[in-house]
Design an enzyme around this catalytic site. Structure first.
Site, PDB file in Angstrom:
ATOM      1  N   HIS A   2      79.582-119.294 -65.955  1.00 45.20           N
ATOM      2  CA  HIS A   2      79.943-120.060 -67.146  1.00 45.20           C
ATOM      3  C   HIS A   2      79.559-119.270 -68.406  1.00 45.20           C
ATOM      4  O   HIS A   2      80.313-119.240 -69.398  1.00 45.20           O
ATOM      5  CB  HIS A   2      79.215-121.403 -67.111  1.00 45.20           C
ATOM      6  CG  HIS A   2      79.856-122.472 -67.933  1.00 45.20           C
ATOM      7  ND1 HIS A   2      79.312-123.738 -68.066  1.00 45.20           N
ATOM      8  CD2 HIS A   2      80.978-122.498 -68.691  1.00 45.20           C
ATOM      9  CE1 HIS A   2      80.085-124.475 -68.844  1.00 45.20           C
ATOM     10  NE2 HIS A   2      81.097-123.741 -69.249  1.00 45.20           N
ATOM     11  N   HIS A  33      74.776-122.037 -56.560  1.00 41.69           N
ATOM     12  CA  HIS A  33      74.730-122.990 -57.669  1.00 41.69           C
ATOM     13  C   HIS A  33      74.350-122.300 -58.974  1.00 41.69           C
ATOM     14  O   HIS A  33      75.069-122.416 -59.985  1.00 41.69           O
ATOM     15  CB  HIS A  33      73.707-124.088 -57.341  1.00 41.69           C
ATOM     16  CG  HIS A  33      73.505-125.090 -58.437  1.00 41.69           C
ATOM     17  ND1 HIS A  33      74.049-126.352 -58.407  1.00 41.69           N
ATOM     18  CD2 HIS A  33      72.809-125.026 -59.607  1.00 41.69           C
ATOM     19  CE1 HIS A  33      73.714-127.007 -59.505  1.00 41.69           C
ATOM     20  NE2 HIS A  33      72.955-126.220 -60.256  1.00 41.69           N
ATOM     21  N   GLU A  34      73.225-121.606 -58.970  1.00 41.98           N
ATOM     22  CA  GLU A  34      72.764-120.978 -60.208  1.00 41.98           C
ATOM     23  C   GLU A  34      73.727-119.894 -60.681  1.00 41.98           C
ATOM     24  O   GLU A  34      73.890-119.690 -61.890  1.00 41.98           O
ATOM     25  CB  GLU A  34      71.350-120.415 -60.024  1.00 41.98           C
ATOM     26  CG  GLU A  34      70.293-121.466 -59.730  1.00 41.98           C
ATOM     27  CD  GLU A  34      70.237-122.578 -60.773  1.00 41.98           C
ATOM     28  OE1 GLU A  34      70.602-122.334 -61.944  1.00 41.98           O
ATOM     29  OE2 GLU A  34      69.843-123.704 -60.412  1.00 41.98           O
ATOM     30  N   HIS A  82      76.404-121.358 -62.853  1.00 40.34           N
ATOM     31  CA  HIS A  82      75.987-121.413 -64.260  1.00 40.34           C
ATOM     32  C   HIS A  82      76.151-120.044 -64.918  1.00 40.34           C
ATOM     33  O   HIS A  82      76.598-119.935 -66.064  1.00 40.34           O
ATOM     34  CB  HIS A  82      74.516-121.828 -64.360  1.00 40.34           C
ATOM     35  CG  HIS A  82      74.253-123.278 -64.161  1.00 40.34           C
ATOM     36  ND1 HIS A  82      74.923-124.266 -64.853  1.00 40.34           N
ATOM     37  CD2 HIS A  82      73.340-123.921 -63.364  1.00 40.34           C
ATOM     38  CE1 HIS A  82      74.441-125.451 -64.489  1.00 40.34           C
ATOM     39  NE2 HIS A  82      73.495-125.269 -63.591  1.00 40.34           N
TER      40      HIS A  82
END
Length: 679
Positions: A471, A464-465, A468
């Site tokens: 991105h 998940h992290e 980010h």
């Protein structure tokens, strides 16, 4: 022989870092550097603002918008590093600096957005934006600046601007105080065990990791439920740990947060009224994809109904095994019993296959290579702020250097709870900057000489992290205002939640899920069991998180002038009103330790995790429909979503990628909440 004083040495934060890609020179930065650098940064940027506002030349994109984008180099650099360290490795000095600078930064923000000279220049450009010959990114930047100014109060009269400034300063001070009180309350709330037998059910490795001077301290994580509740055989100890979690920050001592949160809620309501909105939620969501609180609440209600129905079925199954009505502190324990009974899945059975280093290098990094062609090389020459931190240089598919990536995975008493991503340096072609990105988590550090073995939830958090992080790494924008994750809150979790899907993709899990001692791959039947169990306990998972989301909405839907008495009474009434008051499934965060909404950027926006999950599951469904994990699909997602930052309307961006608006069908399928997947 004399020692060098602070005045004798150059403050490293005042100049661009000479290190690779402007990596922070942590070997030279001292605690005493932050406050003077931040103050000097504010002074310099105010001078830059004044120069823009007072120039006699008519406003142009270059002398106004681009000039504002170039401003504040010292302040941005100092704040980026200070914020990272104050969250991950704080101390009394840094906390004092935070107390001092928080209201000053709020005033600095207002000095920019409430300067009518600046606003008139922006408004003039906005009025004739279609005639300026701007490219699409510049055109959208003008629109964003205009909206940012209006939402910040630029159109208010003098008296209302003064009141807004006072509210903003108080909010900054209170949010800082909340963060510090919660950190202290969480540390003080650790459950200390002085009899090892009370830890029956907890693995020897986990017990060794929490041992301290003949006792065992079960530190609290930021959520209501605590991981150790799944293992503790003794019900009385489970209750003590659960009570320690839910009662933190409400003992009437110096760390009690109740007065702070009631004041924050009421001043935000007043701020919204001042800006022309009925509630803070209405104000906040006006600039999100969802647009209105009503639409957000409807989404939450639509998911809550099947979630609660499934949670009740899960509760019945567990009570049949337990032989008594379940209390909240029993849920995790008996959920683990059901998982072992119904799915033959035991966390102790799978953790040996999830060693942290292998998950990172052979899982997270491998998936990024498969999808986007990235490769990673560890850099031991880059200084770090703590020995636990790792640094990697990230190379693009063509071999060019793309970014720097820092990892800080282990829990510390001086680190705030949870997991997050941010940047030390944001990508911007205007500023000639490449991204320097970090991920921070709170995994339990193993005893010396022992491996760091993860739960599957921990594995998901890493993916998940890193979503980010991708991105930010893939950001390809001209202007820093749009860099990386600078998107609406209900869009920003799309890349992170999307990336979670690759944790169990067949080729990826086969590459990293290997026994830490033997190197043997995880048996296929165990992988299949994990996949089958993904919908396990999802009634609980949806109910607890939606309850927290609706609690956030309740706090930020009060009208100005509302008096809130008892925090617990307010919370109970809100949960009842929204139909999510399930005794055995308390909210993921109770009000007194709900850091997302009181000291982070999710006020009235915690719902965004679910809104973005709709997008992420829908986006993953597109991948499934188009051949799955291929370089071509990854490149398309990178080009159309991950690289674009905030350069266009988020809804338009998603529709361009998907060909339509997202629907919740994929989310309900993934969560096992469709009628056909209910037990």
């Amino acid at each position: 022989m004399s020692s060098m004083t602070l005045a004798d040495r150059a403050n490293p934060l005042l100049e661009k870092s000479p290190l690779f890609e402007q990596a922070p020179p942590f070997d030279r930065i001292e605690d005493g550097d932050y406050q003077p650098a931040i103050e000097e940064g504010m002074r310099q940027q105010l001078a830059e603002f004044d120069a823009i506002a007072s120039q006699s030349a008519p406003p142009t994109f270059e002398n106004t918008i681009a000039a504002m984008e170039r401003s504040g180099a010292v302040l941005t650099r100092a704040l980026k590093v200070f914020t990272a360290i104050n969250h991950a490795n704080t101390n009394d000095t840094l906390q004092r600096v935070q107390e001092i600078i928080a209201p000053r930064l709020a005033a600095h923000h207002d000095a920019f957005f409430l300067d009518d000279r600046l606003f008139q220049r922006v408004a003039a450009l906005h009025a004739r934006r279609d005639a300026l010959g701007l490219d699409p990114e510049q055109h959208y930047l003008v629109e964003r600046y205009y909206k940012d100014f209006v939402l910040a109060g630029a159109t208010l009269d003098g008296a209302d601007k003064a009141r807004l400034e006072a509210l903003n300063a108080e909010e900054a001070t209170l949010s800082t105080s909340f963060q510090q009180k919660l950190l202290a309350a969480t540390k003080a709330g650790a459950l200390v065990i002085d009899d090892r037998q009370q830890l029956a059910g907890v693995s020897d490795a986990e017990i060794a990791a929490v041992a301290t001077q003949g006792q065992w301290a079960l530190a609290l994580q930021n959520t209501t439920q605590q991981p150790t509740l799944a293992s503790l055989h003794r019900r009385d100890v489970r209750k003590r740990l659960f009570d320690a979690s839910t009662q933190r920050a409400k003992h009437g001592d110096a760390n009690d947060t109740r007065a702070i949160i009631t004041r924050l809620a009421t001043l935000r309501a007043e701020k919204a009224q001042l800006l022309g909105y009925s509630t803070y939620a209405t104000y906040s969501l006006s600039d999100e994809m969802t647009k209105t609180p009503e639409r957000a609440i409807q989404l939450l209600a639509d998911v809550a109904r099947p979630g609660i129905a499934k949670a009740k079925a899960e509760q019945q199954r567990m009570e049949a095994l337990a032989g008594f009505p379940l209390e909240p502190w029993d849920w995790q324990y008996y959920a683990e019993v059901v998982r072992k009974t119904d799915y033959a899945l035991d966390e102790a059975q799978i953790k040996p296959y999830f060693s942290l280093d292998r998950v990172l290098r052979d899982g997270v990094f491998y998936a990024a290579h498969r999808l986007y062609g990235l490769t990673f090389a560890e850099r031991t020459d880059i200084p770090v702020y703590h020995p636990d931190v790792l640094v990697f240089e990230v190379f693009d598919f063509d071999g060019t250097s793309l970014a720097l990536f820092y990892c800080d995975f282990f829990k510390r008493d001086n680190k705030i709870g949870g997991a997050w991503m941010d940047t030390f340096v944001e990508q911007s072609r205007l500023l000639g900057a490449k991204p320097v990105v970090y991920n921070t988590c709170n995994f339990t550090k193993p005893a010396p000489g022992q491996p760091a073995l993860l739960t599957y939830d921990n594995v998901t958090t890493m993916f998940h992290e890193f979503g980010h992080a991708l991105h930010a790494m893939f950001s390809s924008v001209e202007y820093p205002r749009f860099s990386g994750t600078a998107t609406p809150t209900d869009f920003v979790e799309l890349p992170s939640q999307f990336n979670e899907h690759w944790a169990l993709e067949s080729s990826v899990v086969a590459n990293y899920a290997k026994h830490y001692q033997t190197g043997a791959p995880m048996p296929p039947e165990l992988i299949d069991t994990i996949k089958r169990a993904r919908t396990f306990n999802q009634g609980f998972a949806i109910t607890e998180v939606v309850a927290a989301m609706l609690l956030d909405m309740a706090w930020h839907s009060i009208p100005a002038g509302t008096t809130i008495g008892d925090v617990d009474a307010f919370e109970s009434a809100a949960l009842e009103r929204h139909g999510v008051a399930v005794h055995a499934v308390p909210p993921r965060y109770h009000s007194t330790y709900f850091a997302h909404i009181w000291s982070s950027s999710y006020a009235a926006s915690y719902y965004a995790y679910l809104a973005a999950e709709v997008l992420s599951d829908d986006a993953y469904a597109w991948f499934v429909e188009h051949g799955g994990m291929t370089r071509a699909n990854g490149q398309r997602f990178r080009d159309m979503v991950l690289s674009r930052g905030g350069t266009m309307d988020a809804g338009d961006m998603y529709r361009a990628f998907r060909g339509r608006d997202a629907t919740a069908d994929a989310l309900l399928e993934v969560r096992g909440l469709k009628p056909s997947t209910q037990p």
